[in-house]
Write a protein that holds these residues in place. Structure first.
Motif, PDB file in Angstrom:
ATOM      1  N   LEU A   8      41.689  32.423  34.891  1.00 34.81           N
ATOM      2  CA  LEU A   8      41.142  33.901  34.462  1.00 34.81           C
ATOM      3  C   LEU A   8      39.356  33.943  35.125  1.00 34.81           C
ATOM      4  O   LEU A   8      39.179  35.037  35.380  1.00 34.81           O
ATOM      5  CB  LEU A   8      41.085  33.836  33.114  1.00 34.81           C
ATOM      6  N   PRO A  13      38.170  39.591  32.576  1.00 36.79           N
ATOM      7  CA  PRO A  13      38.852  38.479  32.609  1.00 36.79           C
ATOM      8  C   PRO A  13      37.984  37.045  32.273  1.00 36.79           C
ATOM      9  O   PRO A  13      38.164  35.960  31.736  1.00 36.79           O
ATOM     10  CB  PRO A  13      39.032  38.101  34.078  1.00 36.79           C
ATOM     11  N   GLN A  27      38.975  34.823  38.873  1.00 37.12           N
ATOM     12  CA  GLN A  27      39.258  36.425  38.848  1.00 37.12           C
ATOM     13  C   GLN A  27      38.010  37.103  38.987  1.00 37.12           C
ATOM     14  O   GLN A  27      38.064  38.178  39.675  1.00 37.12           O
ATOM     15  CB  GLN A  27      40.323  37.123  37.861  1.00 37.12           C
ATOM     16  N   LYS A  66      41.393  41.460  24.776  1.00 41.00           N
ATOM     17  CA  LYS A  66      42.508  42.147  25.742  1.00 41.00           C
ATOM     18  C   LYS A  66      42.249  43.656  25.855  1.00 41.00           C
ATOM     19  O   LYS A  66      42.701  44.489  26.731  1.00 41.00           O
ATOM     20  CB  LYS A  66      44.025  41.871  25.428  1.00 41.00           C
ATOM     21  N   SER A 117      38.477  34.197  29.608  1.00 36.33           N
ATOM     22  CA  SER A 117      38.595  32.848  30.052  1.00 36.33           C
ATOM     23  C   SER A 117      37.522  31.988  29.081  1.00 36.33           C
ATOM     24  O   SER A 117      37.968  30.829  29.045  1.00 36.33           O
ATOM     25  CB  SER A 117      37.892  32.665  31.556  1.00 36.33           C
TER      26      SER A 117
END
Length: 466
Positions: free
Chosen positions: A336, A303, A339, A298, A307
């Motif tokens: 995710l 993304p 994206q 994070k 994922s």
């Protein structure tokens, strides 16, 4: 069984006291949790330490042991100095070398292990033995298979260098290039033929770190490169069925990430740890490791990385038989993934394309015994995969063959199995061969189905990796 070995580390054995190896291993794991470390200590590991097979623990175990026995040093615990083990050590049972005059190699009894499986050994005939610190590190790196090619391409020839040479751009770039080369060869050909060679440049990369001679500008990259190399070698062990070795390499990469404060490396180490835990039948550990990786990831705004880690979590939930949690994780992972890519995606994630997404989803449904759905995704993965990467193509088709066999489509399973056999002259992967062997066993009762006898006969005549 391991404790029937001769005790060559009596200091460590004394610390165990009256506890069994299993009880002591449990205490080590508890101590690791107390300081936020992750080690996979078991009775076998304790036996190897007491037998002298592990002469110096990796960084994660070192921190745990020093936490358990405050005020102690590694020497107090019966271990050898890391510099000796990684830079100038000899195999267990060999006489320790005396320091030679500058530029001359130490004398030691050659390692008799053939092939040598002690990753701390530097006295095997295939390994450089120059006792000058920078020279031994450099020569070890040059000797190491894929790393040698990378180093030569960077102009780092094997000539001796001054003993106090500072590690800089050239050496760090060689480590990074070795990681890329190993990944490329694995993608194309599989792990079995690479693992033993790749372990040698890994030792050299960590020896560069241990030497403490890196320029300030190179330290961060050297930590990241060594950690990524540990993960790459760990994956080669993983794909070759050497799960204990893989866990050790992944744990060392995780320790390196924490020392360096590198969330990208930490996320990668947890990602592979989760994958290994799933394959080794420890699904709850897979979930925890994947979630830890997600927390680290994070910080990176990628993304695609999130994922992949969410797919690792889904695999763990599938192994636990939790269909709802698995489905929820798959939905999050696909959202995710949709994206798209970004500049913050780690370099190692180039393999994570739509074909891999489909494959990981197939494995989830397979673990949940939904064979038709698993076969649908495995077939999609094989269709999407770049044919230049034979290893992944063989893996996806092996998954497809097994799912079809379980789904009651033996003729289609046999056809997919033939496609895998077509690739085995290019691919050396114990994992793929094990999957195909399982499919063959499942097809034995289906000999009357079209194509099955021919597949079984061909499979039986195919040489196996040893």
């Amino acid at each position: 069984m391991a404790m029937s070995r001769e005790v060559r580390n009596p200091a460590f054995r004394e610390l165990r006291g009256q506890r069994s190896p299993g009880e002591f291993a449990a205490a080590v794991r508890r101590a690791a949790r107390e300081i936020g470390e992750q080690v996979s200590c078991d009775a076998r590991y304790i036996g190897r330490v007491e037998a002298g097979e592990i002469r110096c623990p990796n960084y994660a175990y070192e921190r745990v042991f020093l936490h358990m026995f405050p005020g102690s040093t590694l020497k107090d615990l019966g271990f050898s100095d890391r510099g000796v083990v990684r830079g100038r050590g000899v195999c267990p049972g060999a006489e320790p070398p005396s320091r030679p005059p500058t530029g001359r190699p130490p004398s030691s009894r050659p390692c008799t292990n053939d092939p040598c499986t002690d990753h701390s050994c530097t006295s095997h005939p295939c390994t450089s033995k120059n006792n000058e610190e920078s020279d031994v590190l450099r020569r070890a790196f040059m000797a190491g298979g894929s790393a040698a090619m990378a180093a030569v391409s960077l102009g780092l020839g094997p000539a001796p260098v001054p003993s106090q040479r500072r590690v800089g751009e050239a050496e760090v770039s060689a480590v990074e290039a070795a990681v890329r080369q190993i990944r490329l060869l694995d993608d194309r050909h599989g792990a079995a033929g690479l693992y033993q060679r790749a372990a040698r440049p890994l030792e050299a990369a960590y020896a560069l770190l241990d030497a403490g001679t890196a320029r300030r500008s190179a330290v961060g990259r050297l930590h990241a490169g060594a950690g990524e190399l540990a993960i790459s070698v760990g994956w080669l062990a993983h794909d070759s069925g050497r799960f204990d070795d893989a866990r050790s390499h992944y744990a060392e990469a995780l320790a390196t990430a924490r020392v360096a404060g590198d969330p990208a490396l930490e996320a990668h180490a947890f990602c592979n740890t989760a994958f290994l835990a799933r394959d080794a039948g420890r699904p709850r550990e897979a979930v925890r490791a994947a979630q830890a990786g997600e927390r680290a990831a994070k910080q990176l705004a990628s993304p695609r990385l999130l994922s992949l880690l969410t797919l690792r979590e889904a695999g763990g939930w599938a192994g636990l038989g939790d269909r709802t949690a698995c489905s929820d994780a798959l939905v999050r992972a696909k959202s995710l993934f949709a994206q798209g890519t970004s500049d913050t995606d780690p370099e190692w994630m180039t393999f994570f394309v739509e074909a891999e997404l489909e494959m990981l989803e197939a494995q989830c449904w397979s673990a949940l015994s939904d064979w038709p759905r698993a076969a649908q995704h495995a077939e999609r993965a094989a269709q999407l995969q770049d044919p230049h990467f034979a290893r992944n193509l063989a893996l996806y088709r092996a998954q497809l063959a097994d799912d079809l066999a379980r789904a009651g489509a033996p003729d289609r399973a046999a056809a997919a199995g033939h496609q895998v056999l077509d690739l085995l002259d290019q691919v050396q992967s114990s994992r793929i061969q094990a999957m195909l062997a399982g499919t063959a066993r499942r097809l034995l009762p289906e000999r009357s189905a079209s194509g099955v006898p021919a597949f079984l006969e061909r499979h039986a005549s195919t040489p196996r990796l040893v």
